[in-house]
Write an enzyme that holds these catalytic residues in place. Structure first.
Site, PDB file in Angstrom:
ATOM      1  N   GLU A  91      -0.780  -8.564   4.887  1.00 43.00           N
ATOM      2  CA  GLU A  91      -0.499  -8.673   6.330  1.00 43.00           C
ATOM      3  C   GLU A  91      -1.767  -8.638   7.175  1.00 43.00           C
ATOM      4  OE1 GLU A  91      -0.606  -5.997   4.740  1.00 43.00           O
ATOM      5  OE2 GLU A  91      -0.774  -4.202   5.980  1.00 43.00           O
ATOM      6  N   HIS A 108      -3.522  -5.644   1.033  1.00 45.68           N
ATOM      7  CA  HIS A 108      -2.819  -5.864   2.300  1.00 45.68           C
ATOM      8  C   HIS A 108      -2.729  -7.332   2.719  1.00 45.68           C
ATOM      9  CE1 HIS A 108      -2.429  -1.659   3.720  1.00 45.68           C
ATOM     10  NE2 HIS A 108      -3.408  -1.471   2.876  1.00 45.68           N
ATOM     11  N   CYS A 121       0.835  -1.199   0.000  1.00 40.43           N
ATOM     12  CA  CYS A 121       0.000   0.000   0.000  1.00 40.43           C
ATOM     13  C   CYS A 121       0.876   1.258   0.000  1.00 40.43           C
ATOM     14  CB  CYS A 121      -0.970  -0.035   1.183  1.00 40.43           C
ATOM     15  SG  CYS A 121      -2.279   1.189   1.062  1.00 40.43           S
TER      16      CYS A 121
END
Lengths: 225, 78
Positions: free
Chosen positions: A197, A195, A87
């Protein structure tokens, strides 16, 4: 000894805690790096997490790309150290010149925050654990996520197999050729807008598809050791 | 010193388009296109040369991938 993966925090970074958690879930040691650091503490790889570094002043990622810590990150990346930008981290890697192209305002002018399916299209340091063609589901949350580059650069990225992630639907942010993530020529620097994560455990995300990026790099580092 | 930065013409500028559409709603006609950019005003010593100013614009104030820019000294016509 487990691999050590650095996670950078800039003023305005939001996702460093989740990125460090993903590193630990994958079985590596997470090493916190600060934007003013000039020593990478001997880490084996670096994650540049998402957020709004320096308040997105000037352009998203522009100030962070010129911060003290990025000098040694760029040098190490050019020598082959794996780097993942997520990002705002992707925006920073583009601004730092490690990846081509740029990220601009979403076509619809709206901040997009939802789960999205991506196709993994290339075997890189961060995707070696995936079968090419696999679809993964991870959150997308960005207002300036539209990947742009000139036609020649886009052709080169596609021709060299450097489009790592593509939206499995027409890109909701208007990204050219539905590109969600790309890599450097050596496949060791990867940037993506969504994302991974945030998708490492079904308890706290849409699933665990995102963990594969972190276990991939770990496998690569262990194999090299 | 003035540095004006604009998104390149070939890159979609949704903010500029939104502004252009708002003009239509105000009853303004005859505005074909709007591009929204940035205007930097720099106080610079005389010792700083044109090449250095160009370097500042190209390497920091603008991103050559998506933007074009014009550097000019104040009072100088664009």
């Amino acid at each position: 000894m487990s691999a050590r993966i650095g996670v950078i925090t800039f003023p305005g970074t939001l996702d460093d805690v989740d990125a460090a958690r993903a590193v630990r879930y994958a079985g590596a040691e997470a090493v916190s790096l600060w934007h003013r650091d000039t020593d990478l503490q001997g880490v084996d790889a670096v994650v540049v997490p998402g957020g709004f570094s320096y308040g997105d002043y000037l352009r998203a990622g522009a100030i962070a790309a010129r911060s003290p810590v990025m000098g040694p990150v760029v040098d190490a990346a050019r020598r082959g150290m794996p780097v993942l930008g997520i990002c705002n981290g992707f925006q920073i890697l583009c601004e730092a010149g490690l990846l081509p192209g740029a990220l601009v305002r979403n076509t619809g002018l709206r901040f997009i925050c939802r789960e999205i399916r991506l196709r993994v299209e290339a075997d890189t340091a961060w995707t070696s654990g995936f079968e090419v063609g696999t679809a993964i589901t991870v959150p997308l949350k960005s207002g300036e996520g539209r990947f742009v580059a000139d036609g020649e650069t886009l052709d080169r990225l596609e021709g060299e197999g450097r489009v790592v992630f593509r939206y499995a639907e027409p890109a909701p942010n208007g990204a050219l050729r539905d590109i969600a993530g790309i890599s450097s020529a050596d496949g060791r620097v990867v940037g993506l807008m969504p994302h991974p994560e945030h998708a490492i455990d079904p308890l706290t995300g849409p699933g665990a598809d995102g963990l594969g990026l972190f276990t991939s790099v770990l496998g690569r580092l262990t194999a090299a050791a | 010193m003035i540095v004006d930065v604009l998104p390149k013409a070939e890159i979609l500028d949704p903010q500029g388009q939104a502004v252009a559409r708002a003009m239509g709603r105000l009853g303004v006609s005859g505005v074909a296109d709007v591009r929204q950019g940035k205007h930097f005003v720099l106080e610079v010593d005389d010792s700083v040369g044109d090449a250095e100013l160009e370097r500042i614009a190209e390497s920091l104030l603008a991103n050559p991938v998506m933007e074009e820019w014009v550097v000019r000294r104040e009072g100088q016509q664009p």
